[in-house]
Write a protein that holds these residues in place. Structure first.
Motif, PDB file in Angstrom:
ATOM      1  N   VAL A 173      12.378   5.436  -2.900  1.00 35.49           N
ATOM      2  CA  VAL A 173      13.217   6.540  -2.459  1.00 35.49           C
ATOM      3  C   VAL A 173      14.670   6.125  -2.658  1.00 35.49           C
ATOM      4  O   VAL A 173      15.063   5.021  -2.272  1.00 35.49           O
ATOM      5  N   LEU A 174      15.463   6.984  -3.264  1.00 36.47           N
ATOM      6  CA  LEU A 174      16.873   6.687  -3.511  1.00 36.47           C
ATOM      7  C   LEU A 174      17.756   7.361  -2.478  1.00 36.47           C
ATOM      8  O   LEU A 174      17.582   8.541  -2.168  1.00 36.47           O
TER       9      LEU A 174
ATOM     10  N   ASP B   2       0.882  -1.162   0.000  1.00 35.61           N
ATOM     11  CA  ASP B   2       0.000   0.000   0.000  1.00 35.61           C
ATOM     12  C   ASP B   2       0.923   1.216   0.000  1.00 35.61           C
ATOM     13  O   ASP B   2       1.307   1.717   1.058  1.00 35.61           O
ATOM     14  N   PRO B   3       1.349   1.665  -1.180  1.00 34.82           N
ATOM     15  CA  PRO B   3       2.399   2.679  -1.260  1.00 34.82           C
ATOM     16  C   PRO B   3       2.081   3.937  -0.462  1.00 34.82           C
ATOM     17  O   PRO B   3       0.940   4.416  -0.440  1.00 34.82           O
ATOM     18  N   ALA B   4       3.095   4.458   0.201  1.00 35.05           N
ATOM     19  CA  ALA B   4       2.955   5.732   0.898  1.00 35.05           C
ATOM     20  C   ALA B   4       2.633   6.837  -0.101  1.00 35.05           C
ATOM     21  O   ALA B   4       2.941   6.732  -1.294  1.00 35.05           O
ATOM     22  N   SER B   5       2.038   7.889   0.377  1.00 33.12           N
ATOM     23  CA  SER B   5       1.780   9.048  -0.480  1.00 33.12           C
ATOM     24  C   SER B   5       3.035   9.905  -0.561  1.00 33.12           C
ATOM     25  O   SER B   5       3.933   9.825   0.287  1.00 33.12           O
ATOM     26  N   LEU B   6       3.085  10.738  -1.572  1.00 33.60           N
ATOM     27  CA  LEU B   6       4.212  11.642  -1.724  1.00 33.60           C
ATOM     28  C   LEU B   6       4.347  12.552  -0.508  1.00 33.60           C
ATOM     29  O   LEU B   6       5.451  12.779   0.008  1.00 33.60           O
TER      30      LEU B   6
ATOM     31  N   ILE C 292       7.163   1.741   1.685  1.00 33.28           N
ATOM     32  CA  ILE C 292       8.245   2.455   1.012  1.00 33.28           C
ATOM     33  C   ILE C 292       9.366   1.484   0.677  1.00 33.28           C
ATOM     34  O   ILE C 292       9.740   0.651   1.504  1.00 33.28           O
ATOM     35  N   GLN C 293       9.887   1.586  -0.543  1.00 28.35           N
ATOM     36  CA  GLN C 293      11.066   0.822  -0.933  1.00 28.35           C
ATOM     37  C   GLN C 293      12.248   1.779  -1.073  1.00 28.35           C
ATOM     38  O   GLN C 293      12.169   2.768  -1.802  1.00 28.35           O
ATOM     39  N   ILE C 294      13.334   1.474  -0.369  1.00 34.15           N
ATOM     40  CA  ILE C 294      14.544   2.277  -0.446  1.00 34.15           C
ATOM     41  C   ILE C 294      15.500   1.642  -1.439  1.00 34.15           C
ATOM     42  O   ILE C 294      15.787   0.446  -1.364  1.00 34.15           O
ATOM     43  N   MET C 295      15.981   2.435  -2.366  1.00 34.91           N
ATOM     44  CA  MET C 295      16.993   1.987  -3.324  1.00 34.91           C
ATOM     45  C   MET C 295      18.328   2.589  -2.920  1.00 34.91           C
ATOM     46  O   MET C 295      18.406   3.790  -2.649  1.00 34.91           O
ATOM     47  N   ILE C 296      19.370   1.770  -2.869  1.00 34.28           N
ATOM     48  CA  ILE C 296      20.684   2.228  -2.440  1.00 34.28           C
ATOM     49  C   ILE C 296      21.633   2.249  -3.638  1.00 34.28           C
ATOM     50  O   ILE C 296      21.789   1.245  -4.333  1.00 34.28           O
TER      51      ILE C 296
END
Length: 203
Positions: A54-55, A12-16, A110-114
Motif C-alpha cells: 500500500v502506498l 501471509d498477504p492480506a486480501s484486497l 501488509i507492507q506500507i510504502m512511503i
C-alpha cells in the motif's frame, strides 16, 4: 498462501478486500501498489504474490497506525533491518517501508510504502527530477479501489527488474496509454539511463 521472506518471518498477504476495508475510511490518499496495482490496471489475476503493498505519502504516514490499530508496525531501517515503529513517531527520510502484522506470532500481512511529495506534487524518492501532480498518481478500479498508476509502478520496478517485474511489464504494456508510455520512457531515462524496456514502450 503463506510465504517466507528473508530472515524476518513469514508472510501471509492480506486480501484486497481486507485492505480496502481497513483503509477506505481514511481521509488521506492511499493506493494499492506493487503487483496488485498492476492486476487492477489490467483487470485480471497475473501471478501469485509474496506480500501486499500500500502506498502513502510521507506526510500521511501516521494514518497507518489509525488504519491498523492494535497491530505491530515495524519500520524497515536501511540497510536491511526492521525495528518497531512507535506510536506517533515520525519516521526519518531514509525509511520508505513499514511492515505490518496483527501480533508478534502472526505473519506479516501488509507492507506500507512511503513516497515523497512537495505541495501538490508527488516526487520520486529515487530522483527528484521525476515528479507529477498527486492527482494523477493513481487510478480507480471499476469497484472504486484506488491503485498506483501502472506507469509509476513500472518506474519503480524498472530499477532492477526481477522475473515477476518482467511478468508484470508484459501484462500491463498493452493497456498503457500513449501518455503513460511517454512519461515512463522519460522517467526511466532520467533515473536509470538506457533500459531494455524503453524500446518496447516506444514500439
Amino acid at each position: 498462501m503463506t510465504r517466507l521472506r528473508g530472515p524476518f518471518g513469514r508472510w501471509d498477504p492480506a486480501s484486497l478486500s481486507e485492505v480496502v476495508a481497513r483503509f477506505s475510511g481514511l481521509e488521506s490518499c492511499w493506493w494499492v501498489a506493487g503487483g496488485f496495482a498492476i492486476e487492477l490496471a489490467v483487470g485480471r489475476r497475473i501471478r501469485s504474490h509474496g506480500d501486499f503493498d500500500v502506498l502513502l505519502l510521507r506526510r500521511d504516514q501516521l494514518v497507518v497506525q489509525q488504519a491498523l490499530p492494535g497491530w505491530q508496525w515495524w519500520a524497515a531501517d536501511p540497510p536491511g533491518s526492521l525495528r518497531p515503529w512507535a506510536p506517533d513517531e515520525i519516521l526519518s527520510l531514509g525509511v520508505h517501508d513499514i511492515w505490518c502484522r496483527a501480533g508478534a506470532d502472526d505473519p506479516w500481512r501488509i507492507q506500507i510504502m512511503i513516497d515523497e511529495s512537495r505541495g501538490q506534487e508527488w516526487v520520486s524518492r529515487r530522483d527528484p527530477r521525476v515528479r507529477r501532480p498527486i492527482s494523477t498518481l493513481g487510478m480507480t478500479s471499476a469497484d472504486g479501489v484506488p491503485f498506483l498508476a501502472p506507469d509509476v509502478q513500472l518506474y519503480y520496478k524498472a530499477k532492477t527488474p526481477r522475473p515477476k517485474d518482467e511478468e508484470d511489464f508484459d501484462a500491463v504494456l498493452p493497456v498503457l496509454t500513449d501518455r503513460q508510455r511517454r512519461w515512463l520512457v522519460d522517467a526511466i531515462s532520467k533515473t536509470y539511463g538506457p533500459h531494455p524496456w524503453i524500446k518496447r514502450l516506444q514500439a
